[in-house]
Design a protein around this motif. Sequence first.
Motif: not given
Lengths: 322, 322
Positions: B83-106
């Motif tokens: 939802l929000d990470t003050p120390n990581l610009p651009g990650f607000r509302n980032a669907p990180l779980r699916d981004m990593i799953a898509d990028a790794t196939g796992r």
Amino acid sequence: MPHYIGIDLGGTNIKTGVIDETGKLLAKASTPTRAAEGSKVVVDVMAKAAHDIAQQAGLDISKVNGIGIGSPGPIDFAKGIVLDTPNLPGFRNAPLRDMIADATGRPAVLENDANAAAFGEFWAGAAKDTAIQSIAMLTLGTGVGSGIIIDGEILHGSAGLGGEGGHMILVPNGRLCGCGQRGCLEAYTSASHTARRATEAVADTGQKSSLPRNTDLTSEMVFEHAEQGDALALRIVNETAEYLGIACINLCRLLDPQMIVFAGGMIHAGDFLFDKINAAFRKHAWTVAEDHVAIAPASLGNDAGLIGAGAVAADADRKGRL
Amino acid sequence: MPHYIGIDLGGTNIKTGVIDETGKLLAKASTPTRAAEGSKVVVDVMAKAAHDIAQQAGLDISKVNGIGIGSPGPIDFAKGIVLDTPNLPGFRNAPLRDMIADATGRPAVLENDANAAAFGEFWAGAAKDTAIQSIAMLTLGTGVGSGIIIDGEILHGSAGLGGEGGHMILVPNGRLCGCGQRGCLEAYTSASHTARRATEAVADTGQKSSLPRNTDLTSEMVFEHAEQGDALALRIVNETAEYLGIACINLCRLLDPQMIVFAGGMIHAGDFLFDKINAAFRKHAWTVAEDHVAIAPASLGNDAGLIGAGAVAADADRKGRL
């Protein structure tokens, strides 16, 4: 539709009720506990009360799906044993769950009375909306009783000692609590301690107050004089609300419940109290994220315990644990 | 035996590891996060790091059963969104779980980093004994991170904001915390705040101290001088332990965990700190029942986050949720 009996075992009275699985109360009654006569007599009284209340609801007890018991004192939940109850002689290590099941022929489940009351509000009271699955309840009485429900499950803790929100320490080395700790939430915000703080303030201060001196005040008197504008009474009430607001913050930080329910006689003060609790909560809360918790009064009154005990049985039945 | 990758996403470095289902660490590595280049680059770095660490462990990534990600900031756990990470610009509302799953196939699972570290200690560290199913962890660093595990499940709270023990209020209207509240546990007991309290005491007091004046002290310096007998440093350390002992009481009252684990650099003080925490806990605890909680140091050090992230994936896999 399945039916359940709830038994709320108190030091003075045993309250019984019959509910359906929605938590609707079909019949209720109260009978003296006869605590001084020992555990065997009390169990007989409970069993007879269960038979009687089933009959009052037009059911033979053999048609009741299960019995929930709300009992004071620490409990071994796995074994259904009351470990200790200061107000009920002879109940130390009593296998109350099985004693009631044997005496009635119906499956029984044993729960702590404060947890049962919280479960009542969760199942059929202030938090009955099924979208609400996590609540904390604080009952402002002689002490501050507490029950926590997370994802629809009562939080018992690893040794059955969890969900004791009244004994969070809010003031290091603060007022002495009946539990032996100092600075507990209870030592500031129970009805008794609110009254006692007012009694002390009236005695100690040169400040004028409409509250009578040289008498043990009640929380009702304190709230009444506060509502009429007495500055000292208002300060006491504001302090109670301040600590309750901070307690809500701590409950949110650790548990993040959807609703915090307040019960007990003091909630009859209504918005006069709840507006102050909400204001204290908002004033003290963090700014890093917004809290969406609802702070609400209990709605079942004195029936929460017996409805909740029945609901604990209904829940156990639904989950195949009865 | 199944294998899992853990990714510990930090503002400066991305740490990765491969564990087996027992939590044994087979390989680990660290690479710069490149946070300033935005979320797309960071996700590419994470995916490449996952491939590399699998290879380092002698596995093709297609043989890895799942990936756990520990990320800072509030998280929508159901959706796998940061939802929000003050120390990581651009990650607000980032669907990180699916981004990593898509990028790794796992398949991937997203967890808060403090919760992941607690889960690491639960799965493979200080609380790895399978008889222990409920713990609370407090990490004493710049802040006081916190994770709570009840009956083997991480306590997320209804809006993902639970398990924030560092922001319990222990001192109404006390020291200002970075979260905007006053009197938080963190504002007294983090490594930074312990150092700051010492810096303030040295500046404000006429008391003699072996600690240097007119400099920003570190918690290491405070502990070193306290162990050498400096009265001011000892008072600061004792106060930190006092608040940590009270925090343990509050965790016991609400949650009744089997173990409270402390992590972070300050635990290197060892028994000098833990004896004081235990003494404060015993001194302030109630007398109505005996607490059986163990207060213990974390054992995985800086690997807790990546092992825990992998363990979160292993746990999800075991429970059919991956």
